[in-house]
Design an enzyme around this catalytic site. Structure first.
Site, short mmCIF file in Angstrom:
data_model
loop_
_atom_site.label_atom_id
_atom_site.label_comp_id
_atom_site.label_asym_id
_atom_site.label_seq_id
_atom_site.Cartn_x
_atom_site.Cartn_y
_atom_site.Cartn_z
N LYS A 57 21.22 -36.06 35.34
CA LYS A 57 22.01 -36.64 36.42
C LYS A 57 22.83 -35.60 37.20
O LYS A 57 23.17 -35.83 38.37
CB LYS A 57 22.95 -37.70 35.85
CG LYS A 57 22.27 -38.98 35.40
CD LYS A 57 21.84 -39.83 36.57
CE LYS A 57 21.41 -41.22 36.12
NZ LYS A 57 21.03 -42.07 37.28
N SER A 82 27.01 -46.12 33.87
CA SER A 82 27.25 -46.40 32.46
C SER A 82 27.60 -45.15 31.68
O SER A 82 27.99 -45.23 30.52
CB SER A 82 26.02 -47.06 31.83
OG SER A 82 24.93 -46.16 31.84
N GLU A 208 10.04 -48.03 30.50
CA GLU A 208 11.21 -48.90 30.43
C GLU A 208 11.32 -49.51 29.04
O GLU A 208 10.31 -49.69 28.36
CB GLU A 208 11.10 -50.05 31.44
CG GLU A 208 11.17 -49.64 32.88
CD GLU A 208 11.13 -50.85 33.80
OE1 GLU A 208 12.11 -51.04 34.57
OE2 GLU A 208 10.14 -51.60 33.78
N GLY A 212 14.30 -54.52 29.46
CA GLY A 212 14.73 -54.16 30.80
C GLY A 212 13.57 -53.75 31.68
O GLY A 212 13.56 -52.64 32.21
N ASP A 214 12.56 -54.54 34.69
CA ASP A 214 12.69 -54.97 36.09
C ASP A 214 11.75 -54.22 37.02
O ASP A 214 11.19 -54.80 37.96
CB ASP A 214 14.14 -54.82 36.56
CG ASP A 214 14.70 -53.43 36.33
OD1 ASP A 214 14.75 -53.00 35.17
OD2 ASP A 214 15.07 -52.76 37.31
N SER A 308 15.27 -37.16 29.37
CA SER A 308 16.28 -37.22 30.42
C SER A 308 17.69 -36.88 29.98
O SER A 308 18.52 -36.50 30.81
CB SER A 308 16.27 -38.59 31.09
OG SER A 308 16.56 -39.61 30.14
#
Length: 329
Positions: A57, A82, A208, A212, A214, A308
Site C-alpha cells: 500500500k 482497515s 478473494e 468476500g 464481490d 501483498s
C-alpha cells in the site's frame, strides 16, 4: 466500435516507479523448491511484506500524496482503511511533511492501528458493519480542508500499486501467470495493467476469500455487485463491492477470480512461516492458498505471486496458524 480508454497505462506505472525510486523498498523475490514441487510450476513470490509499512500500500499512497500541491499538503490528508492503507498514508504524510487523519473500523487489528498512530496520524473510528467510512472521511475533509486519498479508487494509487508487478517482471522476466489478492481491486488493476502491456498472453488471476467474492460476482454479472460486508480473517479483503475505477480495469484485464476459504488461508500462512520463513497476513496469503489448494486452473511453467503484506501481530498470527492446523500444506 471504440473502446473506452482505461484509467491507467503502463506509462503511468513506470512514472510511479520513477517517483518511488529511493523512497519505497525494492522488495525481494523468493522461491521454494518445496512449493514448486507441490504446485508443479516455478513460483516467484514478490514479497511486499518487506515493503515500508509492511505492505504494498505504501507504493500507491506515496505516489498519490507526492503529487499534491503545496497548498493541499499544508492542509493535510484524509484516508479510510482497515489498516495497511492507513499506515501507508500516515507514513507518506510524514515523509512529505504534512499530517493525516485516518478513518478506521473499530475492529481493525490493534497492531495496524498502533502502527498508524506511530506514524503520527489521527485516528477516527467507525462501525465496519453499520457505518459509511467514505462519507465519514469526506465529511472530515470538507470540514478541515483535507485531501482524501482513497485506498484503491484513484489512478495514482492504482499506478503505484502496479509498480510491484513491474519490479517483478524486471527481475525475473516473462511469466505465464500472475496471482494477486483482490480487495478493492487496486493492486490487481495496477498489476494487470503492467503485465498485459508487457506480456499480452499472461494470465491474470485475482484471489478473494470465499466470504468476500464481490469481484468474482461482479465480473460474472458484467457490473459491480454489492454483497453484505464479509466476515473473514482476511480483513484487508472484507469489502462489499469493487471500486468503480478498479472494476473498469479488472473487467477487461483479469482473466479469472479464484476463491479460498479461511482454513486454506491459515494453512498458507503456516506454509509461508514454516517453509519460506516469512510472516504473511491473511490477505497476503490468499494467492499462495489458491496455489497450494489448486483453486486455479492449470498453471503455466512460471507463475508470479504478489504476497501483498505481513502486518499481523504475534498473538493473532499464532492463533490463526494454530486454528485447524493439520499435516501437509
Amino acid at each position: 466500435m471504440t473502446t473506452t480508454p482505461l484509467p491507467i497505462t503502463l506509462d503511468d506505472v513506470r512514472d510511479a516507479a520513477a517517483r518511488l525510486k529511493g523512497v519505497a523498498h525494492r522488495t525481494p523475490v523468493l522461491r521454494s523448491r518445496t512449493l514448486d514441487a507441490l504446485v508443479g510450476s516455478e513460483v516467484l513470490l514478490k514479497c511486499e511484506n518487506f515493503q515500508r509499512v509492511g505492505a504494498f500500500k505504501f507504493r500507491g499512497a506515496y505516489n498519490a500524496a507526492s503529487r499534491l500541491t503545496p497548498a493541499q499538503l499544508a492542509h493535510g490528508i484524509a484516508a479510510y482503511s482497515s489498516g495497511n492503507h492507513a499506515q501507508a498514508v500516515a507514513l507518506a504524510a510524514r515523509e512529505l511533511g504534512t499530517t493525516a487523519v485516518i478513518v478506521m473500523p473499530d475492529d481493525a487489528p490493534r497492531s495496524k492501528r498502533q502502527a498508524t498512530e506511530g506514524y503520527g496520524a489521527e485516528i477516527v473510528t467507525y462501525d465496519r458493519y453499520g457505518g459509511d467510512r467514505v462519507a465519514i472521511a469526506e465529511a472530515l475533509a470538507a470540514e478541515r480542508g483535507l485531501t482524501v486519498i482513497p485506498p484503491y479508487e484513484h489512478p495514482h494509487v492504482m499506478a503505484g500499486q502496479g509498480t510491484a508487478a513491474l519490479e517483478l517482471f524486471e527481475e525475473v522476466g516473462e511469466l505465464g501467470a500472475l496471482l494477486a489478492p483482490v480487495g478493492g481491486g487496486g493492486l490487481v488493476a495496477g498489476s494487470a495493467t503492467a503485465a498485459k502491456a508487457l506480456y499480452e498472453g499472461i494470465r491474470i488471476v485475482g484471489v478473494e476469500p470465499e466470504a468476500g467474492d464481490d469481484t468474482r460476482r461482479s465480473l460474472a454479472a458484467g457490473r459491480r455487485v454489492e454483497i453484505p460486508v464479509p466476515r473473514t480473517i482476511a480483513d484487508g479483503q472484507a469489502l462489499h463491492t469493487p471500486g468503480e475505477l478498479t472494476f473498469s480495469v479488472n473487467r477487461r484485464l483479469v482473466d479469472e477470480i479464484a476463491l479460498v476459504s479461511d482454513d486454506e488461508i491459515r494453512a498458507a500462512m503456516r506454509f509461508a512461516f514454516e517453509r519460506l520463513k516469512i510472516v504473511v497476513e491473511p490477505s497476503g496469503a490468499t494467492p499462495l492458498a489458491a496455489l497450494l489448494f489448486g483453486r486455479t486452473g492449470p498453471l503455466p511453467d512460471r507463475v508470479g505471486v504478489i504476497v501483498s503484506g505481513g502486518n499481523i501481530d504475534a498473538g493473532r498470527f499464532a492463533r490463526l496458524c494454530g486454528e485447524g492446523a493439520r499435516d501437509g500444506a
